[in-house]
Motif scaffolding. Structure first.
Motif, PDB file in Angstrom:
ATOM      1  N   GLU A 260       0.753  -1.086   0.061  1.00  0.00           N
ATOM      2  CA  GLU A 260      -0.003   0.059   0.123  1.00  0.00           C
ATOM      3  C   GLU A 260       0.758   1.235   0.006  1.00  0.00           C
ATOM      4  O   GLU A 260       0.441   2.311  -0.534  1.00  0.00           O
ATOM      5  CB  GLU A 260      -0.841  -0.064   1.084  1.00  0.00           C
ATOM      6  N   ASP A 261       2.038   1.111   0.676  1.00  0.00           N
ATOM      7  CA  ASP A 261       2.975   2.408   0.792  1.00  0.00           C
ATOM      8  C   ASP A 261       3.584   2.741  -0.373  1.00  0.00           C
ATOM      9  O   ASP A 261       3.687   3.667  -0.884  1.00  0.00           O
ATOM     10  CB  ASP A 261       3.929   2.275   1.887  1.00  0.00           C
ATOM     11  N   GLU A 262       4.021   1.521  -1.203  1.00  0.00           N
ATOM     12  CA  GLU A 262       4.598   1.967  -2.716  1.00  0.00           C
ATOM     13  C   GLU A 262       3.708   0.959  -3.719  1.00  0.00           C
ATOM     14  O   GLU A 262       4.082  -0.172  -3.888  1.00  0.00           O
ATOM     15  CB  GLU A 262       5.928   1.411  -2.639  1.00  0.00           C
ATOM     16  N   PRO A 263       2.747   1.448  -4.059  1.00  0.00           N
ATOM     17  CA  PRO A 263       1.735   0.713  -5.097  1.00  0.00           C
ATOM     18  C   PRO A 263       2.510   0.716  -6.474  1.00  0.00           C
ATOM     19  O   PRO A 263       3.399   1.161  -6.811  1.00  0.00           O
ATOM     20  CB  PRO A 263       0.658   1.506  -5.279  1.00  0.00           C
ATOM     21  N   GLU A 264       1.925  -0.619  -7.150  1.00  0.00           N
ATOM     22  CA  GLU A 264       2.593  -0.793  -8.555  1.00  0.00           C
ATOM     23  C   GLU A 264       2.349   0.247  -9.416  1.00  0.00           C
ATOM     24  O   GLU A 264       1.124   0.688  -9.317  1.00  0.00           O
ATOM     25  CB  GLU A 264       2.094  -2.306  -8.764  1.00  0.00           C
ATOM     26  N   GLY A 265       3.217   0.701 -10.199  1.00  0.00           N
ATOM     27  CA  GLY A 265       2.782   1.705 -11.260  1.00  0.00           C
ATOM     28  C   GLY A 265       2.976   3.386 -10.793  1.00  0.00           C
ATOM     29  O   GLY A 265       2.956   3.978 -11.702  1.00  0.00           O
ATOM     30  N   VAL A 266       3.360   3.227  -9.477  1.00  0.00           N
ATOM     31  CA  VAL A 266       3.298   4.696  -8.933  1.00  0.00           C
ATOM     32  C   VAL A 266       4.955   5.039  -8.647  1.00  0.00           C
ATOM     33  O   VAL A 266       5.572   4.169  -7.748  1.00  0.00           O
ATOM     34  CB  VAL A 266       2.665   4.962  -7.662  1.00  0.00           C
ATOM     35  N   HIS A 267       5.407   6.116  -9.166  1.00  0.00           N
ATOM     36  CA  HIS A 267       6.852   6.291  -9.359  1.00  0.00           C
ATOM     37  C   HIS A 267       6.821   7.084  -7.455  1.00  0.00           C
ATOM     38  O   HIS A 267       6.447   8.004  -7.499  1.00  0.00           O
ATOM     39  CB  HIS A 267       7.185   7.284 -10.196  1.00  0.00           C
ATOM     40  N   THR A 268       7.612   6.360  -6.725  1.00  0.00           N
ATOM     41  CA  THR A 268       7.890   6.865  -5.346  1.00  0.00           C
ATOM     42  C   THR A 268       9.281   7.075  -5.154  1.00  0.00           C
ATOM     43  O   THR A 268       9.654   7.846  -4.002  1.00  0.00           O
ATOM     44  CB  THR A 268       7.437   5.606  -4.464  1.00  0.00           C
TER      45      THR A 268
END
Length: 76
Positions: free
Chosen positions: A48-56
């Motif tokens: 949840e903190d680093e979802p797939e497809g989201v650049h973090t």
């Protein structure tokens, strides 16, 4: 001349051992199912903190610019 031949034979022997160990590792992984479900295994690291497809992750200084671009995209 003889020394170079000896060195080349030693290097070739090490190369052969390395190649044989790589083939053995590949055969072992295929037999034990390590080469199945690459898609599922690639998603294990997301949550949840680093979802797939989201650049973090950003380089220093790039996070502010990325946030600005995100705000501009949301305004549209």
């Amino acid at each position: 001349m003889f020394e170079w031949n000896l060195y080349l034979m030693i290097i070739a022997a090490f190369g052969g051992v390395f190649f044989a160990s790589a083939v053995c590792a590949l055969v072992w992984s295929a037999k034990n199912g390590q080469l199945r479900n690459f898609e599922q295994g690639s998603r294990v690291v997301f949550d949840e903190d680093e979802p797939e497809g989201v650049h973090t992750d950003y380089f220093p200084g790039e996070a502010a610019e990325a946030a600005r671009k995100l705000r501009e995209a949301e305004k549209r």
